[in-house]
Design a protein around this motif. Structure first.
Motif, short mmCIF file in Angstrom:
data_model
loop_
_atom_site.label_atom_id
_atom_site.label_comp_id
_atom_site.label_asym_id
_atom_site.label_seq_id
_atom_site.Cartn_x
_atom_site.Cartn_y
_atom_site.Cartn_z
N HIS A 1 0.72 -1.11 0.12
CA HIS A 1 -0.02 0.00 -0.10
C HIS A 1 0.94 1.12 -0.13
CE1 HIS A 1 -3.15 -2.85 1.37
NE2 HIS A 1 -4.13 -1.88 0.96
N ALA A 2 0.53 2.38 -0.61
CA ALA A 2 0.99 3.68 -0.47
C ALA A 2 0.40 4.27 0.29
CB ALA A 2 1.04 4.36 -2.15
N LEU A 3 1.20 5.41 1.08
CA LEU A 3 0.66 6.43 1.95
C LEU A 3 0.47 7.54 1.40
CD1 LEU A 3 1.46 6.59 5.48
CD2 LEU A 3 1.65 8.55 4.25
N ILE A 4 -0.62 8.40 1.43
CA ILE A 4 -0.78 9.73 0.94
C ILE A 4 -0.83 10.65 2.03
CG2 ILE A 4 -3.16 9.34 0.36
CD1 ILE A 4 -2.91 11.44 -1.72
N VAL A 5 -0.37 11.93 2.28
CA VAL A 5 -0.88 12.77 3.18
C VAL A 5 -1.46 14.04 2.22
CG1 VAL A 5 -0.10 14.44 5.17
CG2 VAL A 5 0.65 12.17 4.73
N PRO A 6 -2.63 14.31 2.19
CA PRO A 6 -3.20 15.30 1.07
C PRO A 6 -2.85 16.76 1.78
CG PRO A 6 -4.86 14.68 2.55
CD PRO A 6 -3.89 13.58 2.81
N ARG A 7 -2.39 16.90 2.93
CA ARG A 7 -2.15 18.32 3.44
C ARG A 7 -1.21 18.15 4.51
NH1 ARG A 7 -4.05 23.47 2.23
NH2 ARG A 7 -3.52 25.05 3.85
N THR A 8 0.16 18.72 4.08
CA THR A 8 1.24 18.68 5.08
C THR A 8 1.05 19.89 5.84
OG1 THR A 8 2.77 19.61 3.28
CG2 THR A 8 2.58 17.17 3.58
N ALA A 9 2.01 20.24 6.73
CA ALA A 9 2.20 21.30 7.54
C ALA A 9 2.14 22.82 6.66
CB ALA A 9 3.48 21.35 8.50
N ASP A 10 2.78 22.45 5.49
CA ASP A 10 2.86 23.64 4.67
C ASP A 10 1.86 23.75 3.42
OD1 ASP A 10 4.21 21.93 3.21
OD2 ASP A 10 5.79 23.04 2.76
N GLY A 11 1.04 22.88 3.53
CA GLY A 11 -0.10 22.78 2.60
C GLY A 11 0.03 21.86 1.18
N ARG A 12 1.51 21.26 1.65
CA ARG A 12 1.71 20.17 0.16
C ARG A 12 1.26 18.84 0.31
NH1 ARG A 12 7.86 22.17 -0.92
NH2 ARG A 12 7.91 22.64 1.35
N VAL A 13 1.42 18.04 -0.58
CA VAL A 13 0.92 16.76 -0.69
C VAL A 13 2.24 15.66 -0.46
CG1 VAL A 13 -0.14 14.92 -2.08
CG2 VAL A 13 -1.04 16.95 -2.24
N ALA B 1 8.03 12.86 6.45
CA ALA B 1 7.68 11.42 6.41
C ALA B 1 7.92 10.99 7.79
CB ALA B 1 9.00 10.90 5.56
N GLY B 2 8.64 11.78 8.47
CA GLY B 2 8.94 11.25 10.10
C GLY B 2 7.73 11.68 10.91
N ARG B 3 6.83 12.48 10.46
CA ARG B 3 5.61 12.89 11.14
C ARG B 3 4.56 11.86 10.85
NH1 ARG B 3 2.62 17.70 9.61
NH2 ARG B 3 1.62 17.71 11.61
N TYR B 4 4.80 10.88 10.14
CA TYR B 4 3.68 9.75 9.79
C TYR B 4 3.96 8.42 10.01
CZ TYR B 4 0.64 13.71 8.26
OH TYR B 4 0.12 15.06 8.43
N LEU B 5 5.33 8.27 10.22
CA LEU B 5 5.92 7.13 10.08
C LEU B 5 6.71 6.77 11.54
CD1 LEU B 5 7.96 6.74 6.72
CD2 LEU B 5 5.54 5.63 7.23
N VAL B 6 6.76 5.58 12.01
CA VAL B 6 7.06 5.17 13.29
C VAL B 6 8.35 5.45 13.61
CG1 VAL B 6 7.59 3.29 14.89
CG2 VAL B 6 5.31 3.45 13.99
N LYS B 7 9.31 5.21 12.49
CA LYS B 7 10.48 5.21 12.30
C LYS B 7 10.88 6.51 11.33
CE LYS B 7 15.40 3.51 11.48
NZ LYS B 7 16.08 2.27 11.02
N ALA B 8 11.50 7.72 11.98
CA ALA B 8 11.73 8.67 10.90
C ALA B 8 12.80 8.37 10.05
CB ALA B 8 11.91 9.97 11.69
N PRO B 9 12.69 8.45 8.66
CA PRO B 9 14.21 8.35 8.00
C PRO B 9 14.97 9.65 8.00
CG PRO B 9 12.23 8.64 6.50
CD PRO B 9 11.66 8.66 7.98
N GLY B 10 16.36 9.29 7.95
CA GLY B 10 17.08 10.43 7.91
C GLY B 10 18.19 10.47 6.97
N THR B 11 18.93 11.59 6.88
CA THR B 11 19.88 11.48 5.50
C THR B 11 20.83 10.44 5.30
OG1 THR B 11 21.49 12.70 6.72
CG2 THR B 11 19.91 13.87 5.45
N GLN B 12 21.11 9.55 6.57
CA GLN B 12 21.83 8.60 6.25
C GLN B 12 21.21 7.25 5.57
OE1 GLN B 12 20.78 9.81 9.19
NE2 GLN B 12 19.60 8.09 10.17
N ASP B 13 19.72 7.37 5.79
CA ASP B 13 19.07 6.37 4.99
C ASP B 13 18.77 6.34 3.60
OD1 ASP B 13 18.57 4.98 7.69
OD2 ASP B 13 17.55 6.62 8.14
N ILE B 14 19.14 7.58 3.11
CA ILE B 14 18.75 7.80 1.64
C ILE B 14 19.66 6.83 0.71
CG2 ILE B 14 19.00 9.61 -0.31
CD1 ILE B 14 18.62 11.77 1.78
N ARG B 15 18.93 6.31 -0.05
CA ARG B 15 19.64 5.45 -1.09
C ARG B 15 19.68 5.79 -2.62
NH1 ARG B 15 20.95 3.30 2.50
NH2 ARG B 15 20.22 1.60 3.72
#
Length: 528
Positions: free
Chosen positions: A272-284, A324-338
């Motif tokens: 399943h994909a996750l969608i947040v239709p309105r983030t803190a600054d109004g983006r998706v 992403a960190g606001r909606y996931l149990v574990k927040a991804p950081g820059t060290q996690d970027i592939r």
């Protein structure tokens, strides 16, 4: 059984370019829009040549969010016409290339009481607009069912969720399928053969000059109609055309960049994909499972330049990882970027009489015919590439640049590699492999003595197939667009460059540009 894959020997393609006479149609630009136009025109029996200055889908068309969708956010903006057309085209695309485009369930988690009825009403309307083209019914989920679909979603304050259906795809391989299908319909498609200037006679556009990037050899190409489908770069050709006929034009494209961050699928396991239709600054915000990884994105940042390899701004990475960190149990950081990639969207400044720009920016496509006869198309979205192509050709017919020919052929034309109806498709959330070749998988396997895995699922046979049948010339062509490793794991892509380059050199005899690719992979890995 699939027909034998057609060879793409470059010397033979260039020879055809010298023998073309006057083409019915010359298309400039090998992204989704240009390839769609070439396929549509060739399928109607027109004599077509397409020229791309770099590789097919090198620009925006390989850097999408990988969604085949109507556009939930466009519905919220009241753009009902665009959404309805896209939902119809979504179904056509999924039917014609099921190995590369498939349905995908989305879940919108709700944390406030008002969100469930508010967003639910919008998504039910989204279903209604799709009508018989719908992919599945919108469902209201309990808290437990929401967590079953999104097992790593933040639990604190979670009320429930809404599940709806859209689609996803492999954008670069779909572009390649369009190119190869156009070629199967008789079109000549060439990458690394850019247009250097336009040819005019008595104020009318009559042709163009193209240069082979590998040899520097130039070709004069004459055509009854020329379509400028260069994406965010269309204004350069428009300006040249305007100079030749003494009629200034203003730029019609306002580029905006979208940043995408790739992390391991473990941050949101499942399909399943996750969608947040309105983030803190109004983006998706999207979190989309794709080819064994998870895509996080995207941004919408205006730019005033047009780099071939745009890079993210620091605040864009902070936004994506933070949200992403606001909606996931574990927040991804820059060290996690592939991998991090950026696409430039060609947002259109609507034009009035005399190409005068007005205030608004449009996400719909625009087609203009200049006084000399240059047809320019830009804007739009991947999902509607086929409808855009039909619209472009209608404009060509209305301007008496081409003889009118019956439309609708591409609505039911399977793309190269499409498996037989009823075949079980491997989900696009799975790691990349032979399944992405559809009905051609057996032909790919046959190109090597054994399944020699180079890493990440890429095999020797895939590299050889890319060189012989998929127009690949460089390491980047293979590792970025024939096999999507640069977009999935930039570090591994850089590590495989030398071995892939050696195989390519065996196949093509030209410099595979290994060092240039390693530098590129480093920038995708660092995000800068």
């Amino acid at each position: 059984m699939a027909p034998p894959a057609a060879p793409t020997r470059r010397e033979e393609l260039l020879e055809r370019l010298t023998q073309g006479g006057t083409w019915d149609l010359a298309v400039v630009g090998g992204g989704a829009t240009g390839l769609g136009v070439a396929l549509d025109a060739a399928s109607r029996g027109l004599n077509v040549v397409l020229l791309e200055s770099h590789d097919f889908a090198k620009g925006t068309s390989s850097r999408a969010t990988k969604l085949v969708h109507g556009g939930v956010r466009y519905l919220a903006q009241g753009d009902i016409g665009l959404v309805r057309e896209a939902l119809h085209e979504r179904t056509t695309l999924l039917r014609n290339a099921p190995h590369l485009a498939q349905p995908l369930p989305f879940v919108l988690p709700t944390y406030k009481l008002w969100e469930l009825p508010f967003y639910g009403a919008g998504l039910v309307a989204y279903d209604a607009l799709a009508g018989v083209a719908g992919l599945g019914r919108t469902e209201f989920l309990s808290r437990g069912k929401t967590l079953a679909a999104l097992p790593t979603a933040r639990t604190e304050g979670l009320k429930g969720g809404i599940r709806y259906w859209d689609g996803q795809f492999d954008d670069a391989r779909l572009a390649l399928a369009l190119a190869r299908t156009a070629a199967a319909q008789g079109a000549l498609v060439l990458n690394y053969c850019g247009v250097t200037r336009l040819l005019h006679a008595q104020g009318r556009l009559t042709g163009l000059v193209a240069r082979d990037a590998e040899t520097g050899r130039e070709f004069e190409v004459h055509a009854k109609c020329i379509v400028n489908a260069a994406g965010v770069w269309v204004d350069a050709l428009r300006q040249e055309d305007a100079k030749a006929i003494g009629r200034p034009v203003r730029p019609m494209v306002a580029p905006s960049q979208g940043v995408h961050v790739v992390v391991d699928h473990a941050f949101l396991p499942g399909q399943h994909a996750l969608i947040v239709p309105r983030t803190a600054d109004g983006r998706v915000l999207f979190a989309v499972p794709w080819l064994g990884k998870l895509i996080l994105g995207t941004t919408d940042t205006p730019r005033d330049d047009l780099p071939r390899e745009p890079r993210p701004l620091g605040h864009e990475l902070d936004f994506i990882l933070g949200e992403a960190g606001r909606y996931l149990v574990k927040a991804p950081g820059t060290q996690d970027i592939r991998s991090v990639w950026v696409g430039l969207r060609p947002l259109v400044k609507p034009v009035g009489n005399g190409d005068e720009p007005t205030k608004a920016l449009s996400r719909e496509h625009t087609v203009l015919v200049s006084r000399s006869g240059l047809v320019t198309v830009t804007g739009g979205k991947w999902t509607t590439y086929r409808a855009m192509a039909e619209d472009v050709l209608e404009k060509c017919f209305d301007a008496h640049l081409l003889p009118r020919a019956a439309s609708g052929v591409t609505a039911s034309l399977p793309l190269v590699g499409a498996p037989d109806a009823g075949a079980v498709a491997t989900p696009l959330s799975a790691a990349p492999g032979l399944h992405l070749y559809g009905s051609e998988a057996a032909q790919v396997e046959a190109l090597a003595a054994g399944p020699r895995d180079l890493g990440g699922g890429l095999t020797e046979a895939m590299v050889r197939f890319a060189a012989r049948h998929e127009y690949a010339r460089t390491v980047e062509d293979v590792l970025a667009r024939r096999f999507r490793l640069l977009f999935l794991d930039a570090r591994m892509a850089g590590e495989l460059a030398q071995e892939v380059g050696a195989l390519l050199r065996e196949e093509t005899g030209v410099d595979p540009q290994v060092e240039g690719f390693r530098e590129l992979a480093g920038s995708y890995m660092r995000g800068a």
